[in-house]
Write an enzyme that holds these catalytic residues in place. Sequence first.
Site, PDB file in Angstrom:
ATOM      1  N   ARG A   1      48.282  18.534 -28.431  1.00 13.81           N
ATOM      2  CA  ARG A   1      47.270  19.119 -27.538  1.00 13.81           C
ATOM      3  C   ARG A   1      45.884  18.561 -27.849  1.00 13.81           C
ATOM      4  O   ARG A   1      45.103  18.276 -26.935  1.00 13.81           O
ATOM      5  CB  ARG A   1      47.304  20.643 -27.633  1.00 13.81           C
ATOM      6  CG  ARG A   1      46.471  21.326 -26.560  1.00 13.81           C
ATOM      7  CD  ARG A   1      46.698  22.824 -26.512  1.00 13.81           C
ATOM      8  NE  ARG A   1      46.236  23.471 -27.724  1.00 13.81           N
ATOM      9  CZ  ARG A   1      46.401  24.767 -27.990  1.00 13.81           C
ATOM     10  NH1 ARG A   1      47.027  25.542 -27.115  1.00 13.81           N
ATOM     11  NH2 ARG A   1      45.962  25.291 -29.106  1.00 13.81           N
TER      12      ARG A   1
ATOM     13  N   LYS B   1      41.158  21.715 -24.410  1.00 11.84           N
ATOM     14  CA  LYS B   1      40.534  22.589 -25.408  1.00 11.84           C
ATOM     15  C   LYS B   1      39.257  21.903 -25.877  1.00 11.84           C
ATOM     16  O   LYS B   1      39.211  21.280 -26.943  1.00 11.84           O
ATOM     17  CB  LYS B   1      41.517  22.847 -26.553  1.00 11.84           C
ATOM     18  CG  LYS B   1      41.255  24.150 -27.268  1.00 11.84           C
ATOM     19  CD  LYS B   1      42.459  24.562 -28.080  1.00 11.84           C
ATOM     20  CE  LYS B   1      42.123  25.599 -29.114  1.00 11.84           C
ATOM     21  NZ  LYS B   1      41.627  26.854 -28.593  1.00 11.84           N
TER      22      LYS B   1
ATOM     23  N   GLU C   1      43.697  34.510 -18.163  1.00  9.67           N
ATOM     24  CA  GLU C   1      43.911  34.586 -19.615  1.00  9.67           C
ATOM     25  C   GLU C   1      42.840  35.441 -20.256  1.00  9.67           C
ATOM     26  O   GLU C   1      41.924  35.921 -19.589  1.00  9.67           O
ATOM     27  CB  GLU C   1      43.936  33.182 -20.239  1.00  9.67           C
ATOM     28  CG  GLU C   1      42.649  32.395 -20.108  1.00  9.67           C
ATOM     29  CD  GLU C   1      42.736  31.000 -20.734  1.00  9.67           C
ATOM     30  OE1 GLU C   1      43.534  30.776 -21.650  1.00  9.67           O
ATOM     31  OE2 GLU C   1      41.966  30.131 -20.283  1.00  9.67           O
TER      32      GLU C   1
HETATM   33  N1  PXG Z   1      43.523  30.559 -24.233  1.00 15.23           N
HETATM   34  C1  PXG Z   1      42.338  30.135 -24.736  1.00 15.23           C
HETATM   35  C2  PXG Z   1      41.173  29.995 -23.836  1.00 15.23           C
HETATM   36  C3  PXG Z   1      42.233  29.845 -26.103  1.00 15.23           C
HETATM   37  O1  PXG Z   1      41.061  29.413 -26.580  1.00 15.23           O
HETATM   38  C4  PXG Z   1      44.572  30.446 -26.373  1.00 15.23           C
HETATM   39  C5  PXG Z   1      44.601  30.711 -25.015  1.00 15.23           C
HETATM   40  C6  PXG Z   1      45.825  30.583 -27.177  1.00 15.23           C
HETATM   41  O2  PXG Z   1      46.367  29.331 -27.520  1.00 15.23           O
HETATM   42  P1  PXG Z   1      47.243  29.132 -28.829  1.00 15.23           P
HETATM   43  O3  PXG Z   1      47.663  27.725 -28.784  1.00 15.23           O
HETATM   44  O4  PXG Z   1      46.330  29.446 -30.005  1.00 15.23           O
HETATM   45  O5  PXG Z   1      48.359  30.069 -28.762  1.00 15.23           O
HETATM   46  C7  PXG Z   1      43.352  30.016 -26.952  1.00 15.23           C
HETATM   47  C8  PXG Z   1      43.286  29.788 -28.424  1.00 15.23           C
HETATM   48  C9  PXG Z   1      40.079  32.574 -31.990  1.00 15.23           C
HETATM   49  C10 PXG Z   1      40.031  31.361 -31.159  1.00 15.23           C
HETATM   50  O6  PXG Z   1      39.189  32.775 -32.833  1.00 15.23           O
HETATM   51  C11 PXG Z   1      41.151  30.932 -30.443  1.00 15.23           C
HETATM   52  C12 PXG Z   1      41.038  29.801 -29.656  1.00 15.23           C
HETATM   53  C13 PXG Z   1      39.849  29.167 -29.610  1.00 15.23           C
HETATM   54  C14 PXG Z   1      38.754  29.619 -30.297  1.00 15.23           C
HETATM   55  C15 PXG Z   1      38.838  30.705 -31.099  1.00 15.23           C
HETATM   56  O7  PXG Z   1      41.013  33.362 -31.816  1.00 15.23           O
HETATM   57  N2  PXG Z   1      42.059  29.229 -28.906  1.00 15.23           N
END
Ligand code: PXG
Length: 293
Positions: free
Chosen positions: A50, A151, A184
Amino acid sequence: MKVYLNGQFVPEEEAKISVFDHGLLYGDGVFEGIRAYDGYLFKLNRHLDRLYDSAKAIALDIPLSKSEMAQAILETLRVNRLRSSYIRPVVTRGPGDLGIDPRRCYGKPSVIIIAKEWRSLYGEEVSQRGLKTIVASTRARPPDTLSPSIKSLNYLNNIMARVEANYAGADEAIMLDTHGFVAEGSADNVFIVKRGQLSTPPTVACLPGITRETVIELARTEKILVNEEFFTLSALYSADECFITGTAAEIAPIIEIDHRPVGMGKLGPITQKLIQKFRTITGIPATGTPIYE
Ligand code: PXG
């Protein structure tokens, strides 16, 4: 704590980058959030894929190969003697002049890897009782703008939603897309349970979360039907159960949306089952890369 910065490990107070870095000036960069459980890096290759896809999509050449990046991440954990950790790789466009054109960046992209001892995101108490959420008025970005599957370091949209949750005294914000369908959370994906089946929005207006994909696999193994489909706010309000998924959040039950109880207003049986199953697949060689051989 030592931070990986462009090939070197530096003490955290010395881990600094230029004020001319386009990552700071324009949010021009990409990042990942990865967890290590008990000495195993969870789904490292999926996170690397990713990260490199996000970089490719913004035409950013990461100056390390995927396997070099994997080694750098593992080494960051070893240098800091970590076993259970949250890891944040960040790649920015690097220092340049004050114009937005990436060709005016004279340096190489900056590569940063931060690893911190893991601490629970919402705290044990909140994770057990479930989260109180609001639906934010900030919409998720439509895919014909900056795609939500990248991301990138542009998180202001999500931060605006999070600020709404803070003002409302809620634990998390849920965003709708510009058509009004559920997209989301501010940093996590959303699932609902209705009549024993799971639904989650397709990855059009949301990040293709790695926890989301893991939960879909787990549910299918448990013979729970999973629908990747658009659904509305009313489906969210009338769901039997609801939960969010993310690397930091793992699987977190939602017990309230806009002050309305979800289902019975407490942790539901399917959410509970998935939380239990998820625990059994972290910190093991089948899903994780060992940090210490
Ligand atoms: N949607 C968004 C917008 C995200 O930023 C997820 C879904 C979940 O993806 P994963 O691959 O982690 O299952 C994310 C995750 C935090 C944090 O502190 C998490 C994310 C980015 C910044 C901070 O929880 N990404």
